[in-house]
Design a protein around this motif. Structure first.
Motif, PDB file in Angstrom:
ATOM      1  N   GLN A  92       0.840  -1.199   0.000  1.00  0.00           N
ATOM      2  CA  GLN A  92       0.000   0.000   0.000  1.00  0.00           C
ATOM      3  C   GLN A  92       0.874   1.248   0.000  1.00  0.00           C
ATOM      4  OE1 GLN A  92      -3.336   0.144  -0.345  1.00  0.00           O
ATOM      5  NE2 GLN A  92      -3.068   2.345  -0.501  1.00  0.00           N
ATOM      6  N   LYS A  93       1.953   1.232   0.790  1.00  0.00           N
ATOM      7  CA  LYS A  93       2.867   2.377   0.787  1.00  0.00           C
ATOM      8  C   LYS A  93       3.492   2.573  -0.585  1.00  0.00           C
ATOM      9  CE  LYS A  93       4.342   2.589   5.618  1.00  0.00           C
ATOM     10  NZ  LYS A  93       5.487   2.431   6.535  1.00  0.00           N
ATOM     11  N   LEU A  94       3.858   1.480  -1.223  1.00  0.00           N
ATOM     12  CA  LEU A  94       4.446   1.556  -2.561  1.00  0.00           C
ATOM     13  C   LEU A  94       3.435   2.127  -3.555  1.00  0.00           C
ATOM     14  CD1 LEU A  94       6.881   0.950  -4.371  1.00  0.00           C
ATOM     15  CD2 LEU A  94       5.946  -1.349  -4.709  1.00  0.00           C
ATOM     16  N   ALA A  95       2.185   1.676  -3.469  1.00  0.00           N
ATOM     17  CA  ALA A  95       1.147   2.200  -4.368  1.00  0.00           C
ATOM     18  C   ALA A  95       0.910   3.686  -4.102  1.00  0.00           C
ATOM     19  CB  ALA A  95      -0.144   1.414  -4.185  1.00  0.00           C
ATOM     20  N   ASP A  96       0.896   4.075  -2.820  1.00  0.00           N
ATOM     21  CA  ASP A  96       0.714   5.492  -2.488  1.00  0.00           C
ATOM     22  C   ASP A  96       1.893   6.320  -3.004  1.00  0.00           C
ATOM     23  OD1 ASP A  96      -1.625   4.795  -1.215  1.00  0.00           O
ATOM     24  OD2 ASP A  96      -0.784   4.907   0.816  1.00  0.00           O
ATOM     25  N   ASP A  99       4.236  10.000  -6.922  1.00  0.00           N
ATOM     26  CA  ASP A  99       5.211  10.248  -7.995  1.00  0.00           C
ATOM     27  C   ASP A  99       4.512  10.684  -9.273  1.00  0.00           C
ATOM     28  OD1 ASP A  99       7.246   9.580  -6.267  1.00  0.00           O
ATOM     29  OD2 ASP A  99       7.559   7.553  -7.092  1.00  0.00           O
ATOM     30  N   ARG A 100       3.386  10.055  -9.587  1.00  0.00           N
ATOM     31  CA  ARG A 100       2.646  10.454 -10.799  1.00  0.00           C
ATOM     32  C   ARG A 100       2.144  11.892 -10.681  1.00  0.00           C
ATOM     33  NH1 ARG A 100       0.768   4.916 -10.764  1.00  0.00           N
ATOM     34  NH2 ARG A 100      -0.918   5.540  -9.376  1.00  0.00           N
TER      35      ARG A 100
END
Length: 115
Positions: free
Chosen positions: A78-82, A87-88
């Motif tokens: 979830q942290k990586l997705a956030d 970043d986007r």
């Protein structure tokens, strides 16, 4: 009185009975030695129960550790997705927005120069 046994015959019969009883007692002793005492049975049963409880606790600990690991993995994902979403947004605001502003400025400049 012919049915009365003699003293020797009585002694012989008593000796035979004594030998039979001795053999029976040996057999009983052998059977009793094979039996487990109640105290020993209880000690072994408690030991098995303790081992069983320890195994159950170890299994619960392992399952808890696996569940915690799974939860930590989900949190990391979830942290990586956030972070990817952030970043986007950063890329959009750092690259796309200035390019759009530049294009808008060029368009307005060309419209103003043409009038």
């Amino acid at each position: 009185m012919p049915d009365d046994p003699s003293n020797a015959e009585l002694a012989h019969r008593i000796e035979a009975m004594r030998i039979d009883l001795k053999e029976d007692f040996r057999e009983l002793v052998g059977l009793l030695e094979k039996k487990v005492s109640v105290e020993r049975y209880e000690i072994e049963r408690r030991n098995r129960d303790d081992v069983h409880d320890q195994i159950i606790q170890r299994i619960a600990t392992i399952e808890g550790a696996r569940e915690k690991e799974k939860q930590e993995k989900q949190e990391a994902e979830q942290k990586l997705a956030d972070r990817r979403a952030a970043d986007r947004r950063l890329i959009f605001s750092a690259l796309v927005a200035p390019v759009l502003m530049l294009l808008l400025t060029l368009y307005l400049t060309s419209q103003g120069a043409g009038t």
